[in-house]
Design a protein around this motif. Structure first.
Motif, mmCIF file in Angstrom:
data_model
loop_
_atom_site.group_PDB
_atom_site.id
_atom_site.type_symbol
_atom_site.label_atom_id
_atom_site.label_comp_id
_atom_site.label_asym_id
_atom_site.label_seq_id
_atom_site.Cartn_x
_atom_site.Cartn_y
_atom_site.Cartn_z
ATOM 1 N N PRO A 1 68.258 21.911 40.505
ATOM 2 C CA PRO A 1 69.401 22.554 41.421
ATOM 3 C C PRO A 1 70.441 23.921 41.076
ATOM 4 O O PRO A 1 70.878 24.713 42.175
ATOM 5 N N VAL A 2 70.377 23.538 39.865
ATOM 6 C CA VAL A 2 71.436 24.583 38.726
ATOM 7 C C VAL A 2 70.542 25.422 37.668
ATOM 8 O O VAL A 2 71.552 26.497 37.397
ATOM 9 N N ALA A 3 69.093 26.160 37.757
ATOM 10 C CA ALA A 3 68.793 26.350 37.037
ATOM 11 C C ALA A 3 69.107 26.353 35.528
ATOM 12 O O ALA A 3 69.405 27.769 35.183
ATOM 13 N N CYS A 4 69.518 25.061 35.029
ATOM 14 C CA CYS A 4 70.029 25.429 33.572
ATOM 15 C C CYS A 4 68.995 24.690 32.358
ATOM 16 O O CYS A 4 69.654 24.466 31.686
ATOM 17 N N ILE A 5 67.767 25.201 33.093
ATOM 18 C CA ILE A 5 66.453 24.865 31.893
ATOM 19 C C ILE A 5 65.791 25.759 31.567
ATOM 20 O O ILE A 5 64.921 26.306 32.022
ATOM 21 N N PRO A 6 66.268 26.807 30.642
ATOM 22 C CA PRO A 6 65.508 27.817 29.734
ATOM 23 C C PRO A 6 64.968 27.208 29.128
ATOM 24 O O PRO A 6 64.503 25.738 28.701
ATOM 25 N N LEU A 7 63.911 28.077 28.086
ATOM 26 C CA LEU A 7 63.199 27.438 26.948
ATOM 27 C C LEU A 7 63.842 27.521 25.519
ATOM 28 O O LEU A 7 65.063 28.743 25.528
#
Ligand code: SF4
Ligand code: SF4
Length: 86
Positions: free
Chosen positions: A55-61
């Motif tokens: 829900p918080v878009a905190c998973i980058p490459l």
């Protein structure tokens, strides 16, 4: 590439059960991804399931784990072979 979870994680717990490789676990302060188990969901799904649901878009490459699709597929196959028989 493997993915990584940043300190913006709110520990909402929803990504952990979605990972087909059991790569996500609770770390010292927030959730972590084991880069040796994360295949970006290659072999299982078209899109990274954790990214889809976070829900918080905190998973980058993870820039330290640059891997081609072929390498990710090989990692997937190795992980599958290592799974215990059910
Ligand atoms: S991208 Fe897929 S394999 Fe990697 S941590 Fe997220 S759910 Fe697991
Ligand atoms: S879904 Fe996102 S905010 Fe929730 S635990 Fe996973 S990484 Fe953290």
């Amino acid at each position: 590439m493997a993915l990584m979870i940043t300190d913006e994680c709110i520990n909402c717990d929803v990504c952990e059960p979605e990972c087909p490789n059991d790569a996500i676990s609770m770390g010292e302060a927030f959730y972590e991804i084991d880069p040796h188990k994360c295949t970006e969901c290659v072999g299982h799904f078209d899109e990274p399931q954790c990214v889809q649901i976070c829900p918080v878009a905190c998973i980058p490459l993870n820039p330290e784990f640059i891997e081609s699709r072929e390498v990710l597929l090989h990692k997937y196959q190795t992980l599958q072979q290592a799974k215990p028989e059910k």
